[in-house]
Motif scaffolding. Sequence first.
Motif, PDB file in Angstrom:
ATOM      1  N   VAL A 131       0.863  -1.179   0.000  1.00  0.00           N
ATOM      2  CA  VAL A 131       0.000   0.000   0.000  1.00  0.00           C
ATOM      3  C   VAL A 131       0.900   1.229   0.000  1.00  0.00           C
ATOM      4  O   VAL A 131       1.674   1.446   0.939  1.00  0.00           O
ATOM      5  CB  VAL A 131      -0.928   0.012   1.230  1.00  0.00           C
ATOM      6  N   VAL A 135      -1.159   7.400   2.488  1.00  0.00           N
ATOM      7  CA  VAL A 135      -1.687   6.656   3.625  1.00  0.00           C
ATOM      8  C   VAL A 135      -0.778   6.908   4.826  1.00  0.00           C
ATOM      9  O   VAL A 135       0.336   7.413   4.681  1.00  0.00           O
ATOM     10  CB  VAL A 135      -1.783   5.141   3.334  1.00  0.00           C
ATOM     11  N   ILE A 155      -5.809  -0.730   3.349  1.00  0.00           N
ATOM     12  CA  ILE A 155      -5.557   0.700   3.571  1.00  0.00           C
ATOM     13  C   ILE A 155      -5.669   1.028   5.060  1.00  0.00           C
ATOM     14  O   ILE A 155      -4.861   1.800   5.597  1.00  0.00           O
ATOM     15  CB  ILE A 155      -6.532   1.551   2.734  1.00  0.00           C
ATOM     16  N   ARG A 167      -9.412   9.769  -2.587  1.00  0.00           N
ATOM     17  CA  ARG A 167     -10.038   8.464  -2.381  1.00  0.00           C
ATOM     18  C   ARG A 167     -10.858   7.999  -3.573  1.00  0.00           C
ATOM     19  O   ARG A 167     -11.234   6.831  -3.657  1.00  0.00           O
ATOM     20  CB  ARG A 167     -10.921   8.512  -1.126  1.00  0.00           C
ATOM     21  N   VAL A 209      -2.473   5.182  -3.475  1.00  0.00           N
ATOM     22  CA  VAL A 209      -3.450   6.224  -3.176  1.00  0.00           C
ATOM     23  C   VAL A 209      -2.830   7.568  -3.557  1.00  0.00           C
ATOM     24  O   VAL A 209      -1.885   8.033  -2.886  1.00  0.00           O
ATOM     25  CB  VAL A 209      -3.839   6.222  -1.687  1.00  0.00           C
TER      26      VAL A 209
END
Length: 214
Positions: A131, A135, A155, A167, A209
Amino acid sequence: MRLPLPLRALAGPLSCLLWALVGALGAGTAAAAPAAAPSAADAPAVERIDYLLQPSDLLHVQVFQEEDLQRDVRISQEYSITLPLIGSVNLRGTTLREAEALIRDRYAADYLVKPQVTVSVLEYTKRSVNVLGSVGQPGAVAFTPEQPMTLLDAIARAGGFSRLADRQHVSLSRTVEGKVEKYTINADEVIQGTAAQAWVLRKDDVIYVPEKLF
């Protein structure tokens, strides 16, 4: 008040008849009572979930009443294991139950009569996803096949979305048969339950992200 003699003579038999009728009605009511609800023990058994075997999984292979054939074997990177008498067995693309059937057929072909084979997983290969981006704690997130992980789970375990996270444009990269497939996911829709799927992750998936563009 005392009853006349003829009526007193009938009072005893009438009383007995009345109590007999009451007893009969009570028995009929009991017979008509609904049957007891089935207990939890009567409920159908939950179907056992099968598992797709992976390289580095450690298996326990047992053949009923054949102790010499019992083995603990680890699946190679080529998806194969080696067993007594039958040699190499290719388990690529097979589930746990399919592996049992495959090994049973191999033994039944030349060596045993109606063998009973049980295969269980002693140790699952380690699985993780990455990930990255906006974050709290970017990096690898480990999970096990017994506890499937979704996009939002990963996440959350990576510290959640940062304040600047976009998002609505979360990227998921996944390698399928040597080819990288990329998806753009609106995480807000997943959170609200309006997305088409929850995006259950696979080993080595990469989640990115991005930051919002102002």
